[in-house]
Scaffold this motif. Structure first.
Motif, PDB file in Angstrom:
ATOM      1  N   ALA A  10      36.698  37.037  35.845  1.00 29.63           N
ATOM      2  CA  ALA A  10      36.118  37.016  34.660  1.00 29.63           C
ATOM      3  C   ALA A  10      36.516  35.881  33.766  1.00 29.63           C
ATOM      4  CB  ALA A  10      36.363  38.405  33.787  1.00 29.63           C
ATOM      5  N   SER A  11      37.930  35.508  33.704  1.00 31.49           N
ATOM      6  CA  SER A  11      38.367  34.582  32.737  1.00 31.49           C
ATOM      7  C   SER A  11      38.268  33.039  33.287  1.00 31.49           C
ATOM      8  CB  SER A  11      40.084  34.729  32.678  1.00 31.49           C
ATOM      9  OG  SER A  11      40.335  34.553  34.189  1.00 31.49           O
ATOM     10  N   LYS A  12      37.451  32.871  34.360  1.00 31.63           N
ATOM     11  CA  LYS A  12      37.051  31.833  34.753  1.00 31.63           C
ATOM     12  C   LYS A  12      35.569  31.660  34.820  1.00 31.63           C
ATOM     13  CE  LYS A  12      40.967  31.029  38.222  1.00 31.63           C
ATOM     14  NZ  LYS A  12      41.070  30.580  39.472  1.00 31.63           N
ATOM     15  N   LEU A  13      34.910  32.343  34.476  1.00 22.56           N
ATOM     16  CA  LEU A  13      33.207  32.526  34.334  1.00 22.56           C
ATOM     17  C   LEU A  13      32.680  31.433  33.185  1.00 22.56           C
ATOM     18  CD1 LEU A  13      32.286  35.973  35.337  1.00 22.56           C
ATOM     19  CD2 LEU A  13      32.325  33.792  36.835  1.00 22.56           C
ATOM     20  N   GLY A  14      33.606  31.146  31.990  1.00 23.95           N
ATOM     21  CA  GLY A  14      33.191  30.357  30.912  1.00 23.95           C
ATOM     22  C   GLY A  14      32.365  30.820  30.024  1.00 23.95           C
ATOM     23  N   PHE A  15      32.315  32.155  29.778  1.00 23.18           N
ATOM     24  CA  PHE A  15      31.319  32.501  28.436  1.00 23.18           C
ATOM     25  C   PHE A  15      32.058  32.405  27.256  1.00 23.18           C
ATOM     26  CE2 PHE A  15      29.544  35.105  32.031  1.00 23.18           C
ATOM     27  CZ  PHE A  15      28.377  35.392  31.417  1.00 23.18           C
ATOM     28  N   SER A  16      31.562  32.106  26.168  1.00 20.14           N
ATOM     29  CA  SER A  16      32.012  31.883  25.057  1.00 20.14           C
ATOM     30  C   SER A  16      33.370  33.097  24.694  1.00 20.14           C
ATOM     31  CB  SER A  16      31.165  32.005  23.774  1.00 20.14           C
ATOM     32  OG  SER A  16      30.412  30.773  24.074  1.00 20.14           O
ATOM     33  N   GLU A  17      32.853  34.350  24.967  1.00 17.98           N
ATOM     34  CA  GLU A  17      33.624  35.453  24.746  1.00 17.98           C
ATOM     35  C   GLU A  17      33.349  36.502  25.958  1.00 17.98           C
ATOM     36  OE1 GLU A  17      33.473  37.828  21.069  1.00 17.98           O
ATOM     37  OE2 GLU A  17      33.141  35.993  19.884  1.00 17.98           O
ATOM     38  N   MET A  18      34.542  37.012  26.584  1.00 17.94           N
ATOM     39  CA  MET A  18      34.383  37.890  27.742  1.00 17.94           C
ATOM     40  C   MET A  18      35.250  39.243  27.250  1.00 17.94           C
ATOM     41  SD  MET A  18      33.588  38.777  30.704  1.00 17.94           S
ATOM     42  CE  MET A  18      32.594  37.310  31.529  1.00 17.94           C
ATOM     43  N   HIS A  19      34.492  40.365  27.163  1.00 14.47           N
ATOM     44  CA  HIS A  19      35.111  41.456  27.136  1.00 14.47           C
ATOM     45  C   HIS A  19      34.867  42.404  28.107  1.00 14.47           C
ATOM     46  CE1 HIS A  19      36.042  39.934  22.883  1.00 14.47           C
ATOM     47  NE2 HIS A  19      34.812  39.442  22.924  1.00 14.47           N
ATOM     48  N   ARG A  20      35.791  42.677  28.822  1.00  7.26           N
ATOM     49  CA  ARG A  20      35.615  43.790  30.071  1.00  7.26           C
ATOM     50  C   ARG A  20      35.916  45.044  29.779  1.00  7.26           C
ATOM     51  NH1 ARG A  20      39.267  43.259  33.466  1.00  7.26           N
ATOM     52  NH2 ARG A  20      40.808  41.830  32.315  1.00  7.26           N
ATOM     53  N   LEU A  21      36.947  45.180  28.868  1.00  8.86           N
ATOM     54  CA  LEU A  21      37.152  46.546  28.385  1.00  8.86           C
ATOM     55  C   LEU A  21      37.726  47.585  29.433  1.00  8.86           C
ATOM     56  CD1 LEU A  21      34.309  47.473  25.936  1.00  8.86           C
ATOM     57  CD2 LEU A  21      36.689  46.159  25.556  1.00  8.86           C
ATOM     58  N   TRP A  22      36.989  48.117  30.245  1.00  5.34           N
ATOM     59  CA  TRP A  22      37.662  48.768  31.337  1.00  5.34           C
ATOM     60  C   TRP A  22      37.475  48.270  32.676  1.00  5.34           C
ATOM     61  CZ3 TRP A  22      33.497  49.962  34.449  1.00  5.34           C
ATOM     62  CH2 TRP A  22      32.464  50.125  34.116  1.00  5.34           C
TER      63      TRP A  22
END
Length: 517
Positions: free
Chosen positions: A152-164
């Protein structure tokens, strides 16, 4: 400063919806927070609209009021359909989580990205739609379930919130062998049999409540204050199995613990691929009582998602953003719900491969039902069209905006290379026809217009149409070649699993990286 009247309305709504300041704080947002001190743009001031995508998990396409279902309660989805366009012949890229979600994020069909199953032991380095849009001035936010080809950290969205949600499924599912078909345990990793996982449970929506709370907080604060168009992509876990639900929703469907109209004894159910899937998931061990319970709990959870969607739509209205926001509702794939003796996804039948899709907002006709074939790659292309930005030319799909209501020449494609069957399968939809090709096994042909439940296989009686549909499949790929490519890739994955210094097998056949234990 945010307009005080809007702020008061926001607070009133959030309180009514049960979204507390504590919940917002837990999500990292505040009802009064802003991204910058500049005045918040009011509805209609953006040259380009915002886009809210709500993607549920495993929503059977027949279960909505848009489909004329006799008792399912999806009033909020119906309201969106009334003020937008409902695409009735919309298919997923693949009826399995990681392949279809990876295709959506990368813009590449599963066979092109080698997204074959629910294991990401080999990560890919494709740019995401979140990154490509961000680089062109769109603020991109992803919240909830991910299941992608890369961390997820490498996908490049402005914000990424995986939560669970895990950052990546490495290795994820280890039950991926096709030759022979793997033996998937009936019990999950906690030792609970999957055919018993339904009914009332305390806190059944523990995964989804934080997702919706976060999204509401973001819309009411940062989304309101941004001076650039935004994409908020919210991915839920429900109505996906397990079918645990609340007492109130369970009671709502009292008397609707029914059985599917067509079961395992139907001639269509005898296809070898369907037999493989039933054996793999051990659904022959499901009793009629258990199937009834699973279906009732599933109905309840569809209504849960519908209600949460209604809350978000109301929030957009209260904050003055509704008229300038395109709302998209869809799912990653469907679910069989006991039809033909099968449960969950993985099948090319309509219940599993077709998915709900409706779009409401600026640029889309109101109260329209579109019957033209399309798929989730087309939907992703539509998002780029809404924002009027460039999309990589080699990505799959074409925008659905302006699509003729009944274009009998347009096609949609879905493919499956995952667990539970010996071969790769493909589906082509064109006009009323649905073609299913299975490597080295009998093909299937259905007239969906007259037989939406796929009860009469016309492959033997209509060879001319079968040939036409196979030629359409060949426009996408060589299905036999891709079967072998997938098999070679899966063998590489299985070999990687044997590295016991890196992976361990958990109960239920899931894998875990030892360095994250």
């Amino acid at each position: 400063m945010i307009n005080q009247e809007i702020l008061l309305s926001r607070r009133t709504f959030l309180k009514t919806a049960g979204i507390s300041a504590a919940a917002l704080a837990a999500s990292g947002l505040s009802v009064t927070s802003t991204a910058n001190p500049t005045p918040a743009p009011q509805s209609g001031q953006h040259k380009r609209p915002n886009v809210l995508i709500i993607k549920s998990d495993e929503h059977n396409p027949f279960l909505s009021t848009m489909e004329g279902h006799s008792f399912i309660q999806t009033q909020n989805l119906q309201k969106l359909a009334d003020r937008g366009t409902y695409y009735r012949s919309h298919y997923c890229a693949s009826p399995l989580c990681v392949p279809t979600r990876s295709a959506w994020i990368s813009g590449l069909r599963p066979h092109k990205g080698e997204f074959y199953n629910n294991s990401v032991v080999f990560q890919q380095d494709f740019p995401s739609h979140g990154r490509i849009l961000r680089e062109q001035g769109i603020y991109t936010v992803h919240v909830g379930k991910l299941d992608a080809y890369q961390k997820a950290s490498k996908l490049g969205f402005s914000e990424m919130h995986r939560l669970w949600s895990p950052e990546v499924q490495d290795p994820g599912d280890m039950n991926i062998s096709r030759n022979p078909v793997s033996d998937r345990p009936l019990e999950n990793r906690t030792g609970i049999a999957r055919n018993t996982m339904y009914g009332v449970k305390e806190n059944p929506f523990a995964s989804d409540e934080p997702i919706f709370n976060f999204a509401a907080g973001w819309i009411a604060s940062k989304g309101l204050s941004l001076e650039q168009p935004w994409l908020l992509e919210l991915c839920t876990s429900k109505p996906h199995f397990p079918c645990f639900t609340s007492q109130e929703l369970w009671d709502l469907y009292e008397g609707h613990d029914d059985l599917p109209e067509v079961g395992v004894d139907h001639p269509v159910a005898q296809h070898p691929v369907s037999e493989d899937l039933r054996k793999h998931f051990k659904t022959d061990q499901f009793t009629a009582e258990q199937t009834r319970g699973l279906r009732r709990g599933y109905y309840a959870n569809v209504t849960y998602i519908d209600r949460k969607i209604g809350e978000l739509v109301k929030l957009l209205e209260v904050t003055g953003q509704l008229d300038n926001t395109v709302i998209i509702y869809t799912a990653d794939h469907g679910t069989m719900m006991g039809k033909y003796g099968m449960h969950w996804k993985s099948s090319m039948h309509e219940d599993s491969a077709r998915i709900p899709c409706l779009i409401s907002g600026p640029g889309f006709d109101r109260g329209v039902i579109n019957n033209t074939a399309c798929d989730s790659m087309d939907l992703q292309a539509t998002v780029f069209d809404i924002f009027a930005v460039k999309r990589p030319e080699h990505w799959d799909g074409q925008s659905m905006r302006g699509l003729d209501l009944n274009d009998s020449n347009r096609t949609a494609m879905s493919e499956y290379h995952g667990h539970g069957q010996r071969v790769s399968s493909y589906a082509i939809r064109k006009g009323p026809w649905k073609y299913m090709y299975h490597y080295s096994m009998p093909a299937q042909l259905f007239d969906i217009a007259s037989d939406p439940q796929e009860t009469v296989n016309l492959a033997a009686s209509n060879p001319s149409q079968l040939k036409v549909m196979h030629e359409e499949l060949l426009r996408y790929l060589d299905p036999d070649k891709e079967h072998h490519r997938a098999e070679a890739y899966i063998q590489r994955q299985l070999l990687a699993f044997q590295d016991t210094s890196r992976y361990q097998i958990l109960p239920g056949g899931q894998g875990l990286r030892k360095d994250v234990v």
